[in-house]
Structures are given as C-alpha cells and as structure tokens.
Design a protein around this motif. Structure first.
Motif, PDB file in Angstrom:
ATOM      1  N   GLU A  93      37.407 -24.055  -0.706  1.00 44.54           N
ATOM      2  CA  GLU A  93      38.517 -24.994  -0.571  1.00 44.54           C
ATOM      3  C   GLU A  93      39.634 -24.411   0.290  1.00 44.54           C
ATOM      4  OE1 GLU A  93      38.499 -27.550  -4.702  1.00 44.54           O
ATOM      5  OE2 GLU A  93      39.160 -25.449  -4.789  1.00 44.54           O
ATOM      6  N   PHE A  94      39.901 -23.120   0.103  1.00 43.71           N
ATOM      7  CA  PHE A  94      40.915 -22.445   0.907  1.00 43.71           C
ATOM      8  C   PHE A  94      40.509 -22.434   2.388  1.00 43.71           C
ATOM      9  CE2 PHE A  94      42.486 -18.413   2.769  1.00 43.71           C
ATOM     10  CZ  PHE A  94      43.842 -18.716   2.779  1.00 43.71           C
ATOM     11  N   GLN A  95      39.242 -22.118   2.658  1.00 43.79           N
ATOM     12  CA  GLN A  95      38.762 -22.085   4.038  1.00 43.79           C
ATOM     13  C   GLN A  95      38.806 -23.478   4.656  1.00 43.79           C
ATOM     14  OE1 GLN A  95      38.107 -19.208   5.689  1.00 43.79           O
ATOM     15  NE2 GLN A  95      38.127 -20.572   7.448  1.00 43.79           N
ATOM     16  N   GLU A  96      38.458 -24.513   3.881  1.00 44.07           N
ATOM     17  CA  GLU A  96      38.529 -25.888   4.378  1.00 44.07           C
ATOM     18  C   GLU A  96      39.972 -26.260   4.730  1.00 44.07           C
ATOM     19  OE1 GLU A  96      37.710 -30.437   2.816  1.00 44.07           O
ATOM     20  OE2 GLU A  96      36.748 -28.773   1.774  1.00 44.07           O
ATOM     21  N   PHE A  97      40.919 -25.830   3.878  1.00 44.33           N
ATOM     22  CA  PHE A  97      42.329 -26.081   4.166  1.00 44.33           C
ATOM     23  C   PHE A  97      42.730 -25.424   5.488  1.00 44.33           C
ATOM     24  CE2 PHE A  97      46.691 -24.581   4.188  1.00 44.33           C
ATOM     25  CZ  PHE A  97      47.390 -25.752   3.965  1.00 44.33           C
ATOM     26  N   LEU A  98      42.334 -24.173   5.682  1.00 42.53           N
ATOM     27  CA  LEU A  98      42.671 -23.470   6.926  1.00 42.53           C
ATOM     28  C   LEU A  98      42.048 -24.160   8.139  1.00 42.53           C
ATOM     29  CD1 LEU A  98      42.398 -19.687   5.980  1.00 42.53           C
ATOM     30  CD2 LEU A  98      44.453 -21.047   6.317  1.00 42.53           C
ATOM     31  N   ASP A  99      40.784 -24.572   8.004  1.00 40.91           N
ATOM     32  CA  ASP A  99      40.107 -25.246   9.120  1.00 40.91           C
ATOM     33  C   ASP A  99      40.818 -26.546   9.489  1.00 40.91           C
ATOM     34  OD1 ASP A  99      38.282 -23.202   9.147  1.00 40.91           O
ATOM     35  OD2 ASP A  99      36.727 -24.314   8.058  1.00 40.91           O
ATOM     36  N   ASN A 100      41.218 -27.313   8.485  1.00 36.79           N
ATOM     37  CA  ASN A 100      41.929 -28.567   8.748  1.00 36.79           C
ATOM     38  C   ASN A 100      43.322 -28.319   9.307  1.00 36.79           C
ATOM     39  OD1 ASN A 100      39.874 -30.293   7.979  1.00 36.79           O
ATOM     40  ND2 ASN A 100      40.524 -30.327   5.840  1.00 36.79           N
ATOM     41  N   ALA A 101      43.983 -27.269   8.823  1.00 42.45           N
ATOM     42  CA  ALA A 101      45.342 -26.980   9.288  1.00 42.45           C
ATOM     43  C   ALA A 101      45.356 -26.547  10.749  1.00 42.45           C
ATOM     44  CB  ALA A 101      45.965 -25.895   8.417  1.00 42.45           C
ATOM     45  N   THR A 102      44.297 -25.909  11.218  1.00 46.15           N
ATOM     46  CA  THR A 102      44.279 -25.463  12.616  1.00 46.15           C
ATOM     47  C   THR A 102      44.157 -26.616  13.594  1.00 46.15           C
ATOM     48  OG1 THR A 102      41.900 -25.077  12.541  1.00 46.15           O
ATOM     49  CG2 THR A 102      43.327 -23.189  12.095  1.00 46.15           C
ATOM     50  N   VAL A 103      43.722 -27.788  13.123  1.00 44.88           N
ATOM     51  CA  VAL A 103      43.634 -28.977  13.980  1.00 44.88           C
ATOM     52  C   VAL A 103      44.573 -30.073  13.471  1.00 44.88           C
ATOM     53  CG1 VAL A 103      41.312 -28.508  14.822  1.00 44.88           C
ATOM     54  CG2 VAL A 103      41.605 -29.833  12.728  1.00 44.88           C
ATOM     55  N   TRP A 104      45.632 -29.680  12.764  1.00 47.45           N
ATOM     56  CA  TRP A 104      46.661 -30.588  12.268  1.00 47.45           C
ATOM     57  C   TRP A 104      46.090 -31.709  11.426  1.00 47.45           C
ATOM     58  CZ3 TRP A 104      46.450 -29.051  17.413  1.00 47.45           C
ATOM     59  CH2 TRP A 104      47.359 -28.075  17.762  1.00 47.45           C
TER      60      TRP A 104
ATOM     61  N   ARG B 115      43.516 -33.424  11.690  1.00 51.00           N
ATOM     62  CA  ARG B 115      42.926 -34.522  12.459  1.00 51.00           C
ATOM     63  C   ARG B 115      41.455 -34.218  12.654  1.00 51.00           C
ATOM     64  NH1 ARG B 115      46.294 -35.563  17.651  1.00 51.00           N
ATOM     65  NH2 ARG B 115      45.366 -37.593  17.493  1.00 51.00           N
ATOM     66  N   PRO B 116      40.595 -35.197  12.415  1.00 40.89           N
ATOM     67  CA  PRO B 116      39.167 -34.929  12.591  1.00 40.89           C
ATOM     68  C   PRO B 116      38.844 -34.654  14.061  1.00 40.89           C
ATOM     69  CG  PRO B 116      39.554 -37.260  12.211  1.00 40.89           C
ATOM     70  CD  PRO B 116      40.862 -36.558  12.026  1.00 40.89           C
ATOM     71  N   THR B 117      37.945 -33.733  14.272  1.00 37.10           N
ATOM     72  CA  THR B 117      37.545 -33.408  15.632  1.00 37.10           C
ATOM     73  C   THR B 117      36.090 -33.760  15.833  1.00 37.10           C
ATOM     74  OG1 THR B 117      36.958 -31.157  15.012  1.00 37.10           O
ATOM     75  CG2 THR B 117      39.201 -31.520  15.805  1.00 37.10           C
ATOM     76  N   LYS B 118      35.741 -34.021  17.066  1.00 36.59           N
ATOM     77  CA  LYS B 118      34.360 -34.325  17.407  1.00 36.59           C
ATOM     78  C   LYS B 118      33.810 -33.137  18.178  1.00 36.59           C
ATOM     79  CE  LYS B 118      35.379 -39.192  17.738  1.00 36.59           C
ATOM     80  NZ  LYS B 118      35.596 -40.308  18.632  1.00 36.59           N
TER      81      LYS B 118
END
Length: 183
Positions: free
Chosen positions: A60-71, A73-76
């Motif tokens: 969950e922590f890693q998912e938070f970091l991954d999402n925070a690095t792209v503000w 916003r979902p990326t393709k």
C-alpha cells in the motif's frame, strides 16, 4: 501564522484539558476532513505521534508512492503499439526520423507524394500510363508514343485498338488544358 483558528469556541479534545481547542488535526489518514480540536500543547504532542502511513502494508505504501509521483493521475504505457499506430498513418516507421527516407514505408510515401489532382486528370494519367510528377512535355512524349503504337496507319490498318486510341486522345486533351502540370 500558527495555524490557530482564533474564533474557535471549542474545547481541547484531550481528556482533562480545559484550554480552547484552536488547532485542528485530522482524525485518520483515510478521512482528512474529520478533525480533532486541540490546544497548542496537545496538537504538538499529537503531531509528533502522527503517522500518515500507520496501519498500511508495504504494498500500500509503494502504491501511494507510485501514484504520488504522477500526481494521482492514471498513466498509459508508452508502448510500441501506440507509437506504431500514430506514425503508421503518416507512412513513417521511424517516429524520430533518425533513418530519414529509409524509415518510411515506400508505398505510403508514394501515396503521400501524389499531388491533389481532379479525378479527370488522375484518370487521364492512368490512361496515359504517366506519373503525376512528370512535366507536360514528358506526358506529351508518352502520349505521342502511345498514339504511334495504337494508330491504325502504324498497325497495317488494324482497327482493334481504336477505342484505346480514343481514350488516349481524350486523356491528352485533359492534360494539355490542365494548370496542374508545368511545361
């Protein structure tokens, strides 16, 4: 600049404290809109112990970091298939054009280089077996060659190619009147 709400009429939420609760602190990382109200001393104590990630797993922590690095916003994925489709419609196999003319599909390049001609002139070029990049003089040379081959006087009186000859004459009439070809 202290963050205090001077107009707050609440009491500190710390049990046994009678000071005014002028400082708000979130109750939970999951709901940041619901607050405790503390006095200055107790909000400092609360903030020292606050851990936004408490109770979260490593994933969950890693998912938070991954999402925070792209503000958030979902990326393709910037995949090869998407690039191929985008550039293929322009006839380019090399999106950065590093290869120059070698990176372009020859069939598509030929279509891209075609001039925009009226349908009658395009049909006339097909009949005369000429290319649209030719000058009027080159097309005329092709026309004369076809007339010589198809004319009955050159074929010993054979009239079997008369229809084709009429098409060739019609085609040349279209080209010689056209402004699309340089002299």
């Amino acid at each position: 600049m202290s963050g205090a709400f001077e107009t707050s009429t609440r009491r500190c939420d710390k049990a046994g404290c009678e000071e005014p609760g002028q400082y708000r602190a979130p109750k939970s990382p999951r709901n940041l809109e619901d607050f405790f109200w503390f006095c200055k001393e107790h909000v400092r104590e609360y903030n020292l112990n606050w851990n936004y990630f408490q109770g979260q797993s490593e994933e969950e922590f890693q998912e938070f970091l991954d999402n925070a690095t792209v503000w958030d916003r979902p990326t393709k994925p910037f995949g090869r298939a998407a690039q191929d489709q985008k550039w293929a419609r322009h006839g380019i196999d090399d999106p950065l054009e590093i290869l120059g003319a070698n990176g372009t599909n020859p069939e598509v390049r030929a279509k891209m280089n075609l001039r925009k001609l009226p349908p009658t002139e395009r049909k006339a070029l097909e009949i005369l077996e000429a290319k649209d990049s030719w000058t009027r003089a080159e097309i005329r040379k092709q026309y004369k060659s076809l007339v010589k081959d198809l004319h009955p006087d050159m074929n010993g009186g054979d009239r079997s190619d008369e229809d084709r000859l009429q098409e060739v004459v019609w085609a040349w009439d279209q080209i010689k009147e056209s402004r699309s070809f340089r002299d």
